[in-house]
Scaffold this active site. Sequence first.
Site, PDB file in Angstrom:
ATOM      1  N   SER A 151       4.445   3.746  -0.712  1.00  0.00           N
ATOM      2  CA  SER A 151       4.550   4.753  -1.639  1.00  0.00           C
ATOM      3  C   SER A 151       3.375   4.387  -3.336  1.00  0.00           C
ATOM      4  O   SER A 151       2.125   3.679  -2.342  1.00  0.00           O
ATOM      5  CB  SER A 151       5.968   3.936  -2.995  1.00  0.00           C
ATOM      6  OG  SER A 151       6.093   4.413  -4.159  1.00  0.00           O
ATOM      7  N   TYR A 193      10.615  -3.047  -4.928  1.00  0.00           N
ATOM      8  CA  TYR A 193      10.217  -2.443  -5.212  1.00  0.00           C
ATOM      9  C   TYR A 193       9.695  -1.810  -4.527  1.00  0.00           C
ATOM     10  O   TYR A 193       8.321  -1.843  -3.020  1.00  0.00           O
ATOM     11  CB  TYR A 193      10.576  -1.199  -5.593  1.00  0.00           C
ATOM     12  CG  TYR A 193      10.155  -0.013  -5.107  1.00  0.00           C
ATOM     13  CD1 TYR A 193      11.141   0.696  -3.814  1.00  0.00           C
ATOM     14  CD2 TYR A 193       9.079   0.840  -5.413  1.00  0.00           C
ATOM     15  CE1 TYR A 193      10.849   2.106  -3.487  1.00  0.00           C
ATOM     16  CE2 TYR A 193       9.173   2.258  -4.822  1.00  0.00           C
ATOM     17  CZ  TYR A 193      10.071   2.781  -3.929  1.00  0.00           C
ATOM     18  OH  TYR A 193       9.607   4.372  -3.590  1.00  0.00           O
TER      19      TYR A 193
END
Length: 248
Positions: free
Chosen positions: A141, A154
């Site tokens: 990501s 995350y």
Amino acid sequence: MSIKGKVVIITGASSGIGEATAKKLAKEGAKVVLTARRKEKLNKLKEEIEKDGGLAMVVTGDVTEKGDFKKIVSQTLEKFKGIDAIINNAGLMPLSYIKNLHTDEWDTMVDVNIKGVMNGVAAVLPTFMEQKSGNIINISSSAGRKYYPGGAVYCATKAAVKMFSEGLRQELAPKYGINVTSIEPGFVATELTETITDDEIKKDLIPMVKDLTTLEAEDIAEAIFYALAQPKRANINDIYIMPTDQKE
């Protein structure tokens, strides 16, 4: 630029990026192995792919369970007689502020986002090393490059995936001909945000993205196809893909 006949395992195939990727690769002639925990959704996707002339098989499994991956690999080899690529896509994003101590969600993210990727790699690696070829595509990501509020854990998991991918590439590509790619999207319209339970994050995140034209899962599927379709001599290390409207 062809992947016709390639056998590709896709984790997290029941929705979002995984689902869109399965449809794209099947349309391009790949044999796709659909895996996730939601069997009903996988079967529905399989039917859609086969209706359009593609070829798919379903093997349910949990990426945090090494035994499940052994089953996925063995059934794939039994049916398709080989494996050419794995797309480690399964992931969770229950964002929360550290002070709120959603520690169970931290543990789950580490298990799925990091260990799930490692389990997938470990499961296919003996086959790839023996045949001296294969593609490992890990979904990281943009959050793996830059922290944003509520994303500490995350972001850490996605940074780990990015670095693990680079380690794999350096160790495996020159010696075994195994190409490794880290896909790093910005905001994508998927189910990921539905896992958020932190009320403060929900309040802060909505204004952040409400006026943003996000990426679609199909955009990431196209990037994955691009990486897979390269000649063996070309390794696409990273694909960093952001919404045009997203500043950072």
